[in-house]
Design an enzyme around this catalytic site. Structure first.
Site, PDB file in Angstrom:
ATOM      1  CG  ASP A   1      -5.669  -3.902  -3.901  1.00 48.79           C
ATOM      2  OD1 ASP A   1      -6.548  -3.107  -3.504  1.00 48.79           O
ATOM      3  OD2 ASP A   1      -4.500  -3.875  -3.493  1.00 48.79           O
TER       4      ASP A   1
ATOM      5  CG  HIS B   1      -4.881  -3.139   0.052  1.00 47.74           C
ATOM      6  ND1 HIS B   1      -4.281  -2.759  -1.109  1.00 47.74           N
ATOM      7  CD2 HIS B   1      -4.442  -2.267   0.991  1.00 47.74           C
ATOM      8  CE1 HIS B   1      -3.517  -1.699  -0.885  1.00 47.74           C
ATOM      9  NE2 HIS B   1      -3.594  -1.395   0.381  1.00 47.74           N
TER      10      HIS B   1
ATOM     11  CB  SER C   1      -0.958  -0.063   1.196  1.00 49.29           C
ATOM     12  OG  SER C   1      -2.066   0.761   0.982  1.00 49.29           O
TER      13      SER C   1
END
Lengths: 817, 817
Positions: A510, A541, A391
């Protein structure tokens, strides 16, 4: 592409263990490596009888710091055949058969007799589980036994670790003690072993002065850096560094950010004045290069003076700490105990990241504290830095890779952003990351401005920070959704400086950091002179380092040993270029040549292959106010209407096309493209499209299941990790979204060039949807849903906008395998 | 009852921290204790100026192994007033005000300026958070400052630890090093400190021969025991032992147990022949006391020869390891690496538990391995043993307490079973633990028979274990559901031998191990000469040691220091006798005098207070077959119909009474009693009843929320724990079950005496529901639901049985505060 084990899987399995990080190794090297880790010793070298040698291996496996009787008893509990324990077997047989060896092997790998196998055909069972077996002669000769033992130690257990890593977690290496002369690091099958003493890790803080003044206080920004390094570095071992740049790591301002979240129900789609912009018009200004003077150290030291403890850590990093890597965390400008301001993805964030890399690779000095100008080198580092993280953490790894900073040899990028415009915008629209409606660059800046968690900093920065936030809000420009200089300054893909090797990891589900981030980065890097490997999994994610069905951790180990220790371990050759987890069958990983097939299938939307579910060629953006509110408050209700293939509450708001059942499996690989001929009755318009897999099937669960909590020992008496897996859902579902996309009709050319929309006039609107790899099963149907506002992603406007589509002039192009 | 802090809470709070384990301490003792942990030193003793002393305390708080400049800089980041940092304040002021002290205190306790408070009235803010403040003079004199500093160190942070425990996690004690002469153990405010070095814990295995031969192999059962003890014990420190007897700890046979699960949809309610049984008829036979001969050690040693690593551990135990307790795990008969057979709650399980306690308290010898007859004493133990654990683990703690074994000084029993009949049966019915329909004693025996996870044991025991399982299945008698000799042998409450002090912990929403287990144990023990404390929380089947709103871990520390270290720390006086978490307001803990109010309110079910929702006085067990199947497959659908107060699909299957809205809050405390006058049209019948809180409210979430993952350091660089809390649900719900109960109409007298049921004849059926403490809010209504088969708990039979209730002759009795 090297795929050692998949080919020997012979039947449908309940448990599949895939290995991609095994390095084929010659017998001589095997003997040397077994000597390095002390299975082969001066004593065993003298043992010529394979039976005797096998028994010695087993006794070593049971740890020589355990009592002899304890270990002999354990041998009586392990069955070599249905009749004989391995204790008895090795006492009464003249040779070791493959059957006996693999019956025992399965038990050492933690499979249970009676539950997982029944002692009758263990070699077949090994193959069923996707595990490798030896090609040596049966029964074993001495060399064959040694080779098989080596292969076994490199085989994964039922609980997702290689047997040698499991053994390290049991204390295999620790038993030799600090003064045993065991090599550190020691490499086994190309992977660094858990020989480092995690109970004596050194944790220290230094401050790096970054060449940036992001808060314009006339001083360069000092950045806090947290180092965790093996104690062995104090005794002369130089180690490479794994660096995770996490803006979240020093704390986050959750409530304050939440309070600022934009209300997407108040946003409206507006008409934009046409322009003739080219890329030049939206190219970010060159950063101001005039800087306050650099602070020079007045003296140097080898000793840090500040320590720290952590709460959050990344279990892959913890694993690496035991395996001979230092781990460094730094949060960058604007975070707690650092200087500067954050503006979400700015050059200053990149510079505060690369400055740390420069220190770690001996190209910059750090300071022991904020005041005394005492310099300190990263003298314990071998100068090679890799980055990890998911991320925003992966994003800063991308930023560092694309900065071309020296010293950074590789990055393992999990779900990183490569272009911030693509994170908060799409084709001239405000489009949220999935699950974060109303978030934007300003919100994330507030979230990560942990500097203000120190009371004096809170008071000092209060006013100017509010000013800064307002500036971001203006520059991010939620009104038009267009690409501009603000976003261009946050588009890492503008750079051509990448030179570090990249292991790119992304979840095919995602919708937070969408697939285009990985895809576009891959496209940029594929022409560069660097090695790029891509792993696409079925997560949203997620981190991937604790799954049973893939040896991702071992892959990373092999990769980092090659890139950071500089060991020639065939990593580039052994690891697949593109590894993809199958969506239709659990625990199945496939290697493909390229992500993004060149083969395409174009179909007119008026083709008889499609049924027009609600018969529409027109649809409106507007729905009854009450229904709109209900759907906005609970978008799952809206989604269930949208995906319905019979009468639904959005029949006036969508065109739904569904194909005939597929006659065979079809794999979409890359970006689906839509070309829609559409007119709006207003001088504006936005299109949303979703491609859907229709067909009853037990699909994989959206989030992974914890198979065994805290099952994985990351080292000896060190941290533990959950064992996880994406399993099939218990109940079949009717459909699943494959991909989607959104476009502002005024951005038909690109995200900054604005064309007009004349009410009633038709335009050809071409746009790519998010890239995917998706296998649609035989008998399933492909759905295309066209509509306007996407309550999950776009602004939630209920404006009356009516669209007319000419399906004859519209088409879909599928990239297919 | 001692409740130091609750009284000073002054207003509605968003965050409430309750402390029950603070021990009021005299100034002289405070000075001594601060000297023990080195805040008071020979140097500080000479400092007479409170300002100077305060600054020295702060500098010590920031860890003296950190650089002086680093710490001085940190003082500049902590604000004493809105204008001055504490660095400046202590340099420019002649005295320390309460305002400055508590502004700083809140920051040290990790509250954030700007987010949690604003530096204006910190004393008020402390009280709002439920935190204590000093009564010393303002500004502080020297003694007042010392007392306030001591109180602060014993105050809990925003993240649920005392400040001194937080500081230990930062390395406060570790900085002094192994050779510093720091006392080990050291007690601070009556609680043992985290001064033990968890990076050097010793993990060793011994085998205890239990005086039982549960597999009838002519040899006493050898039981594996895993010991984790501080390294300091090797240097002469004797420590007490926390022992967790966990049958799950060596692995479980999940799939095999699952495969055996009884199908409750195939069970039928049968007519039982009446009998005249009294307790004597169902009293278990005295256990066979003839035993194979005891194994005598042939030599003795101080050194174990087997080590181990663990995956599962209990974080409370991990905390205790850092705080000066050894932790021992043992799984008992029939588990991996031990001998014997398990039959769920048998005497043999108790004996294999108490044998370990006997070893730990120097009353029995253990062996270093299974074969060599080398004896080993628990020479490092101070002889005092406490037990911990939840569920089956707590159950075995109950078993050990009630065995009266010497050496066991206390048990912290979380959600333990006190009578296995009450776990799998109720009033002559098969009634499952919530969530485990179809489980029974045989299933649990299979689940925990991990001995067979060793291949040789699997093969050796296969046949006889199957035979054993069949015997359990017969003896448990799912046909009648009656109490019998099998169950009587598993009723720990038969014993009057308890002498250990008990800290009883149970979730008020635990429908797995139901509340009667704790209640009945409490009733049994209250007349004994031992100390009993009870904590009732709002969880289901949860551990309580990591919640923000209650200092349970500190309570356990205080308790165990008293019971196992024998330190007079006022634990019995300071800890509340009965501590109850409120169901209607989050983060609220109340002390009550007794669980089970003597005050009752009896109401006729025909009273006008009640509305009869569907007007029934009759109901049937049977519903349409298809509906029954749907409800059986998904009992949440059934529940939502059952709880509905308007027309529902179970209108023919239930009587639903609902009271008028309450005019003021009503707290039910104890067992609700029902007396129902009922006739069945068959020669059998079963009644189920649920008492319900009706009223829209944001109730607490059924499972706790993780507020901050891995936030709690259990020691310095040691394990971490999540910080959790039961928060209010985001959306209001309409109702919540308060309690329930079930009875076979043939068991009107008790669970073994069988009366007849003559079709059409009315009987007065009296039964208690599960005990509770439940506050029903003003304006809410009390519901009573009467029906037959309870799809969540009883057998799922759809037999046609029709019931007629005379509401005039029926009543409910509520125990109220």
């Amino acid at each position: 592409m090297y795929n050692y084990f998949n080919s020997i899987v012979t039947e449908v399995l309940t448990l599949k263990i895939n290995q991609f990080a095994y390095v084929p190794t010659s017998h001589d090297k095997i003997v040397q490596e077994l000597a390095d880790i002390r299975f082969v010793t001066p004593k065993t070298r003298k043992v010529s009888d394979p039976v005797m040698l096998y028994r010695q291996f087993l006794m070593k496996f049971l740890l020589e710091n355990q009592g002899h009787s304890t270990r002999e008893h354990r041998l009586t509990t392990i069955m070599a055949t249905a009749e004989q324990s391995v204790d008895e077997y090795t006492k009464t047989n003249a040779a070791i058969s493959h059957e006996a060896f693999y019956n025992v092997a399965l038990q050492l790998l933690q499979f249970e007799v009676g539950l997982d196998f029944d002692l009758t055909d263990p070699v077949k069972k090994m193959h069923e589980f996707g595990l490798p077996t030896t090609e040596a002669a049966d029964p074993f000769d001495r060399d064959g036994l040694i080779d098989a033992w080596y292969l076994l130690l490199n085989t994964r257990t039922k609980f997702g670790q290689t047997l040698i890593d499991y053994l390290a977690g049991q204390g295999y290496y620790a038993q030799f003690g600090a003064d045993s002369g065991l090599k550190k690091p020691v490499f086994f099958n190309g992977k660094s072993q858990a020989v480092f003493n995690t109970s004596k890790l050194i944790r220290e803080v230094v401050y790096v002065e970054a060449p940036v003044d992001s808060d314009h206080d006339g001083k360069r920004d000092l950045i806090k850096v947290e180092v965790i390094r093996p104690n062995e570095t104090n005794k002369g071992v130089k180690v490479p560094v794994v660096f995770t740049a996490s803006p979240y790591d020093q704390g986050t301002n959750d409530k304050q950010a939440d309070d600022l979240t934009h209300d997407v129900s108040k946003d409206q789609l507006v008409h934009k004045d046409p322009n003739d912009f080219t890329k030049v018009d939206v190219t970010a200004d060159a950063p101001n290069t005039s800087l306050p003077p650099e602070t020079k150290p007045e003296q140097m030291t080898d000793t840090a003076e500040e320590s720290f403890t952590k709460t959050w850590t990344y279990t892959l990093n913890d694993y690496l700490l035991a395996h001979g890597f230092a781990v460094v965390y730094s949060s960058g400008v604007g975070t707690k105990d650092s200087d500067g301001y954050r503006t979400t993805g700015s050059d200053a964030e990149t510079i505060s990241t690369t400055a740390v890399i420069e220190w770690l690779s001996h190209n910059r000095v750090a300071f022991t504290n904020r005041t005394d100008k005492v310099g300190i080198e990263a003298w314990w580092s071998n100068g090679n830095v890799g980055m990890t993280g998911r991320s925003y953490l992966g994003t800063l790894a991308n930023a560092a890779v694309l900065s071309g900073v020296d010293g950074l040899k590789t990055a393992v990028v999990e779900a990183g952003i490569s272009n911030w415009y693509d994170y908060y915008r799409e084709n001239g629209l405000v489009v949220a990351p999935g699950g974060f409606q109303g978030e934007d660059a300003d919100i994330l800046a507030e979230l990560t401005f942990s500097r203000k968690q120190r009371a004096n900093q809170y008071l000092e920065t209060k006013q100017s920070w509010e000013h800064q936030l307002k500036a971001i809000e203006k520059d991010e420009d939620r009104k038009t959704g267009d690409y501009n200089k603000f976003w261009d300054a946050r588009n890492y893909l503008n750079s051509d400086k990448a030179k570090a090797d990249v292991l790119l990891v992304h979840g095919l589900n995602d919708w937070n950091v969408k697939l285009s981030h990985a895809y576009n980065l891959k496209e940029l890097l594929k022409n560069d002179n660097l090695t790029l490997k891509t792993v696409l999994h079925q997560g949203q994610h997620e981190y991937l380092n604790n799954f049973r069905s893939v040896d991702f951790t071992d892959m990373v180990n092999l990769w980092l040993v090659n890139k950071l220790y500089g060991i020639e371990n065939q990593a580039d050759k052994v690891l697949p270029d593109v590894l993809v987890q199958d969506n239709a069958e659990e625990q199945t990983w496939k290697t493909i040549i390229n992500w993004g097939s060149e083969k395409t299938k174009q179909v007119s939307l008026a083709d008889e292959w499609f049924t027009n579910v609600n018969g529409n060629a027109k649809f409106s953006n507007q729905m009854p106010a009450e229904q709109f509110k209900e759907f906005s408050d609970n978008t799952s209700k809206w989604r269930s209407e949208l995906y319905k293939l019979d009468t639904s509450k959005v029949d006036q708001n969508s065109i739904k096309l569904v194909s005939a059942p597929l006659e065979e499996d079809l794999t979409i690989n890359g970006k689906v493209h839509l070309s829609i001929n559409v007119a709006s009755d207003q001088n504006l318009g936005m299109l949303s499209a979703k491609i859907v897999d229709y067909g009853k099937a037990k699909r994989l669960t959206p989030t992974p299941q914890v198979l065994e909590p805290m099952q994985i020992n990351l080292g000896y008496n060190w941290r533990k990790d959950n064992l996880r897996e994406f399993e099939s859902e218990k109940k079949a579902t009717e459909y699943k979204k494959i991909t989607d996309g959104h476009i502002n009709m005024q951005n038909r050319q690109n995200s900054y060039h604005i064309d007009d929309v004349v009410p009633g006039e038709s335009y050809q609107v071409d746009f790519d949807l998010e890239p995917e790899v998706f296998r649609i099963l035989k008998g399933h149907k492909i759905g295309i849903l066209l509509f306007s506002a996407d309550l999950d992603f776009t602004i939630r406007t209920n404006q009356e906008i009516n669209y007319t589509v000419d399906l004859n002039k519209s088409s879909i192009t599928l990239p297919i395998e």
